[in-house]
Design a protein around this motif. Structure first.
Motif, short mmCIF file in Angstrom:
data_model
loop_
_atom_site.label_atom_id
_atom_site.label_comp_id
_atom_site.label_asym_id
_atom_site.label_seq_id
_atom_site.Cartn_x
_atom_site.Cartn_y
_atom_site.Cartn_z
N ASP A 25 -54.47 30.66 -35.74
CA ASP A 25 -54.65 29.24 -35.39
C ASP A 25 -55.36 28.45 -36.47
N GLU A 44 -54.78 27.61 -39.59
CA GLU A 44 -54.03 26.58 -40.30
C GLU A 44 -53.85 25.34 -39.44
N GLN A 45 -53.55 25.56 -38.16
CA GLN A 45 -53.38 24.43 -37.25
C GLN A 45 -54.70 23.68 -37.06
N TRP A 62 -55.48 21.67 -40.17
CA TRP A 62 -54.62 20.47 -40.22
C TRP A 62 -55.11 19.40 -39.24
N LYS A 63 -55.46 19.85 -38.02
CA LYS A 63 -55.91 18.90 -37.00
C LYS A 63 -57.21 18.23 -37.44
#
Length: 524
Positions: free
Chosen positions: A122, A124-125, A128-129
């Motif tokens: 998670d 990377e997500q 990004w968020k």
């Protein structure tokens, strides 16, 4: 299970081996109630040998206890062999415990590794968020700083322009009232010039609104009542091709805002909506009670979490693209044809809402219409909607003495002429020092002073000194820009009366009479 009595204590304490040929003769034996020795039915013990079992950490794990019914059965060899047995027992127990701890650690490691794999999946997500959030916050901050800088610039322009307009409007006013009726062309020219000057004055007020420097006079109000009271005005503004409706939440929270400026904001939004629907459409005005939480506030600059009354104005018009939305609140930015708009309507809305400690957002997409949300902070006090009264025309011929203090000679001349025409006795001064000299010799009833005076003195300071000389003195301020003198945090100081520049004959006549007829201020 043996208790930790005097006999067993050396073993449980790890003090060493205890060997007794006859434990019943040991001085430590038989002192503990209720048995004072061996309980009934206990196997007979005379010879006694106890060896502590000690972990490699030095902690006592337990003990090996041996007894025989005959005395003198245990020897030094017994001690050595049983001491070795105790050591083996300690090693065995330590190993079992170590193995259990190892297994527990392996389980925990596997659990941690699984959690780490999930986190990595998670990560990377999440990155990004978070990056998107930071970019959004940075953009909101840049927008806030841009609006603040534009506000300072426009506020300064409005200040200087208002003083110039006061001279223009004042002299046009005199011309309009003194030109003979038969000079039709000249009177029409004066009327047209006055109309243009007043439109310019309205523009400067919108500039001050955007700059959050207009002197608001907030009161506890219900936005529902304000919207209902504007029904006829909105109907005429929108015309017959626009269908409009309201959805008003019952028990809408009371807010503290300037009623007139709230009406202006709603009218500006209605005009923008009408212009975005040239072939007709639908306009909806809604109200709601909302709570803005920490998460919402953290994504927007200068927004505080809390309770707000929300006013939403939505249309079914042409909508705007993202580039237009990003500049929608900028002063003088407009997508309308030349001569169809000044680009100050949404700027006024933005400035009024921010100066009222609120928050405004705009959502729009091409072909999907536009929605503007206004959030005004909830008041704890009960709503006390002020009564709306139309001022009566000012009568003439009064004996009150009015002191006019204004450093601009042209503005001062106009004010003096109007007041004398109204029948007041007028004295004048160009600065605070001259005004106080006049106060020392003339019984002045009302001080009419500009907020900004020469020499670094303000009208507020002059008013305080003048009231020391004459406590019952009435005071009316005027200014094209009143920030930081009688306006703090965007609001007029309590009990302050202000006539903004530019003003005309009727404006001055009505306001002067209103202040003079007001009940005297009582100190508490």
């Amino acid at each position: 299970m043996p208790r930790n009595t005097a006999v067993f204590a050396p073993t449980f304490g790890g003090e060493g081996i205890v060997r007794s040929a006859d434990i019943t003769q040991d001085p430590r034996y038989g002192h503990n109630k209720p048995h004072a020795g061996m309980p009934r039915g206990h196997l007979p013990v005379r010879s006694y040998l106890a060896v502590p079992v000690i972990s490699r950490s030095g902690a006592v794990i337990g003990g090996l206890f041996f007894g025989h019914s005959e005395p003198g059965r245990f020897t030094e060899d017994s001690e050595r062999s049983l001491s070795g047995l105790a050591g083996e027992a300690a090693v065995a127990i330590d190993n079992v415990r170590l193995n259990a701890a190892t297994q527990t650690e392996i389980v925990e490691r596997r659990r941690a590794e699984a959690a780490l794999r999930e986190l990595n999946a998670d990560l990377e997500q999440l990155v990004w968020k978070r990056t998107q959030e930071l970019n959004h916050q940075a953009e909101a901050l840049r927008q806030s700083q841009k609006m603040e800088a534009l506000g300072q610039l426009t506020g300064g322009i409005a200040h200087d322009f208002n003083n110039l307009l006061q001279v223009v409007i004042g002299n046009l006013d005199i011309l309009g009232r003194t030109l003979p009726e038969e000079l039709v062309r000249q009177r029409r020219a004066v009327a047209l010039a006055m109309s243009g000057a007043k439109r310019s004055g309205a523009l400067t007020q919108r500039l001050l609104a955007f700059a959050r420097q207009q002197p608001l006079d907030p009161k506890p109000i219900s936005a529902n009542r304000t919207i209902q009271g504007m029904a006829d005005l909105l109907r005429r503004t929108l015309g017959e091709t626009v269908e409009w409706r309201t959805t008003l939440t019952p028990e809408l929270w009371t807010v503290e805002a300037d009623p007139g400026e709230l009406e202006n904001a709603l009218l500006n939004l209605a005009v923008n909506a009408r212009d975005a629907m040239p072939n007709g459409g639908k306009l909806t005005i809604e109200t709601a009670n909302v709570e803005l939480d920490e998460g919402y506030a953290s994504r927007r600059a200068d927004v505080k979490p809390g309770a707000y009354a929300q006013i939403s104005v939505s249309d079914s018009g042409t909508g705007m693209d993202a580039a237009t939305v990003s500049r929608a609140f900028d002063p003088f930015f407009t997508t309308k044809a030349e001569g169809k708009g000044t680009g100050l309507g949404l700027s006024q809305v933005y400035g009024f809402v921010r100066q009222s400690h609120g928050h405004v957002t705009l959502y729009s997409e091409p072909g999907s219409g536009t929605t503007v949300h206004i959030y005004l902070p909830r008041m704890d006090a009960q709503a006390e909607t002020p009564s709306e009264q139309t001022p009566e025309p000012a009568p003439l011929s009064f004996n009150e003495v009015v002191l006019v203090v204004e450093d601009d000679a042209d503005v001062r001349t106009y004010s003096v002429e109007v007041l004398e025409e109204l029948g007041y006795r007028v004295v004048q001064a160009s600065d605070a020092a001259s005004a106080l000299q006049v106060m020392a010799t003339v019984p002045v009833d009302l001080l009419f002073t500009d907020v900004v005076l020469p020499g670094g003195t303000t009208g507020a300071v002059l008013a305080n000194r003048a009231r020391e000389m004459r406590p019952e003195l009435k005071v009316l301020f005027t200014s094209g820009y009143a920030r930081d003198a009688i306006v703090h945090h965007g609001r007029l100081d309590r009990g302050v009366q202000l006539l903004p520049k530019p003003f005309g004959f009727d404006d001055l006549a009505i306001k002067i009479r209103e202040v003079l007829d007001a009940e005297p201020k009582r100190e508490t």
